[in-house]
Structure formats: structure tokens, C-alpha cells
Design an enzyme around this catalytic site. Structure first.
Site, PDB file in Angstrom:
ATOM      1  N   SER A 108      14.878 -32.890 -12.737  1.00  0.00           N
ATOM      2  CA  SER A 108      15.273 -31.484 -12.756  1.00  0.00           C
ATOM      3  C   SER A 108      15.859 -31.098 -11.415  1.00  0.00           C
ATOM      4  O   SER A 108      15.508 -31.664 -10.374  1.00  0.00           O
ATOM      5  CB  SER A 108      14.058 -30.591 -13.074  1.00  0.00           C
ATOM      6  N   ASP A 109      16.761 -30.130 -11.455  1.00  0.00           N
ATOM      7  CA  ASP A 109      17.349 -29.623 -10.211  1.00  0.00           C
ATOM      8  C   ASP A 109      17.717 -28.159 -10.427  1.00  0.00           C
ATOM      9  O   ASP A 109      17.956 -27.726 -11.555  1.00  0.00           O
ATOM     10  CB  ASP A 109      18.594 -30.415  -9.821  1.00  0.00           C
ATOM     11  N   GLN A 110      17.754 -27.417  -9.319  1.00  0.00           N
ATOM     12  CA  GLN A 110      18.061 -25.994  -9.418  1.00  0.00           C
ATOM     13  C   GLN A 110      19.083 -25.592  -8.366  1.00  0.00           C
ATOM     14  O   GLN A 110      18.977 -25.978  -7.205  1.00  0.00           O
ATOM     15  CB  GLN A 110      16.782 -25.173  -9.238  1.00  0.00           C
ATOM     16  N   ALA A 144      18.562 -27.144 -14.163  1.00  0.00           N
ATOM     17  CA  ALA A 144      18.995 -28.239 -15.031  1.00  0.00           C
ATOM     18  C   ALA A 144      17.835 -29.198 -15.282  1.00  0.00           C
ATOM     19  O   ALA A 144      16.966 -29.397 -14.429  1.00  0.00           O
ATOM     20  CB  ALA A 144      20.157 -28.985 -14.399  1.00  0.00           C
TER      21      ALA A 144
END
Length: 207
Positions: free
Chosen positions: A73-75, A110
């Protein structure tokens, strides 16, 4: 007939907040921190950056642990379609908060689920981008200063941890998934894990 063993589940993140969120699903999992370059690419849209990094995190761990299901996950936070990164320093964090006060910031969170049991997991990896609109309160500089001194959120995009004291800086949060802003969209994740055959309850709970 013997039961099929459950695949190993790995969270590809060093974030304690993502770990706490995944704990809610009551599934056994391991944590492996990926080693990737998290810089954005030139002319890359914010959601493209978040999706690419989520996939790269999952892939980096998945390739080292074949046969596992890996969650990446990434933001990325944006204001006026420009990325707002992690401030790194007190001065940068103050500048971010002063720029965002009274305004709406879009957070792109994401998610990627990499199924290492597949012949070509890079082609079958599931991805999603969950957007959250966050309106910051129009607060005086002194209150932002006091907050930064207390929490020091210098590794947090947007300089405010909503899962902690940073919630006092926020006026409104709008999203289809209340866990997305914290960093791991559980609604999308549970759908992806079900697609991988993960079950959340035993078939015979009383057995």
C-alpha cells in the site's frame, strides 16, 4: 481428505498503523519491510504514483517470498493536483499545514494484493486506489505549532496523523472507506483477499 494449507500472508510495510489495521481482520500475517525507491516520477499523476509504489512494494517482497500473498500500500496527498510529500522537518510540516488550512486535500491510498501462487503474479496482481477528501480547519499558526511540537508527524504526508492527535486539525473526512486515510483500505482489501480464496471464518466454527 486433508485441508489445503492457507498461504502465507505478508504485509509489505513498516507502518505500525497499517499493521494495526490488518490486525482487525484476525488473520495471521507476517511483516516484511520492502526496500524500494519511493520517489515519484516526472509528470506522473498522484494516483499513478500511489498505485505504482503499492505494486512495487508488494512485488519486492513477493519475489523474495514466493508462494505468499503480499499486501502493498502507498499513499499520496495532493492539493491543487500537486503532490504533498512527507515533510521530513518541522519547518516543512508547518509550511504544509499553513498552506492546507481551510482547504480540501485529496489523499490517494493505493492497494495491491500480490498472489505468489499464480504463474505470473505481476500480471494478476489486484490493485485499487481509494480517494479520501480531507478538509483542514482554518486554525491559527500557534495551534499548528503546538500540534507539531506534540506529535512531530514529519514522516506523514500532509503533516497530520488522523489516527492520533492530528484529528483535531481536521474539519471533515469524506471517503467510501473509513480506513483508507489511515493507510490501508480494508473494504477493498477484504474483497481482494476473498478473490484469492482467503476465508475469514472457519466453515465449522463449533468443531
Amino acid at each position: 481428505m486433508p485441508a489445503t494449507p492457507s498461504p502465507r500472508l505478508i504485509l509489505a510495510s513498516g507502518s505500525i498503523y497499517r499493521r494495526e489495521l490488518l490486525d482487525r481482520l484476525c488473520l495471521p500475517f507476517d511483516v516484511v519491510v520492502p526496500d524500494i525507491d519511493e520517489a515519484s516520477h516526472p509528470s506522473e499523476l498522484p494516483q499513478e504514483t500511489a498505485l505504482r509504489l503499492a505494486l512495487e512494494k508488494a512485488a519486492a517482497v513477493g519475489k523474495k517470498h514466493p508462494g505468499s500473498i503480499v499486501i502493498g500500500s502507498d499513499q499520496v496527498a495532493t492539493l491543487d493536483n500537486r503532490q504533498i510529500g512527507k515533510p521530513g522537518t518541522h519547518d516543512n510540516a508547518m509550511q504544509q499545514l499553513m498552506t492546507m488550512r481551510g482547504r480540501c486535500v485529496i489523499f490517494h491510498t493505493a492497494l495491491c494484493v500480490w498472489d505468489g501462487r499464480q504463474p505470473q503474479p505481476e500480471k494478476t496482481a489486484q490493485t485499487a486506489n481509494v480517494q479520501t477528501a480531507v478538509t483542514f480547519r482554518d486554525l491559527p499558526e500557534a495551534e499548528f505549532e503546538a500540534y507539531l511540537q506534540k506529535e512531530q508527524p514529519y514522516d506523514c504526508a500532509g503533516s497530520a496523523r488522523n489516527e492520533a492527535l492530528g484529528i483535531i486539525l481536521l474539519e471533515k473526512i469524506e471517503s467510501t472507506d473509513p480506513t483508507a486515510l489511515t493507510g490501508l483500505p480494508l473494504i477493498a482489501l477484504t474483497s481482494m483477499l476473498r478473490h484469492c480464496g482467503i476465508t475469514f471464518f472457519p466453515e465449522n466454527p463449533s468443531a
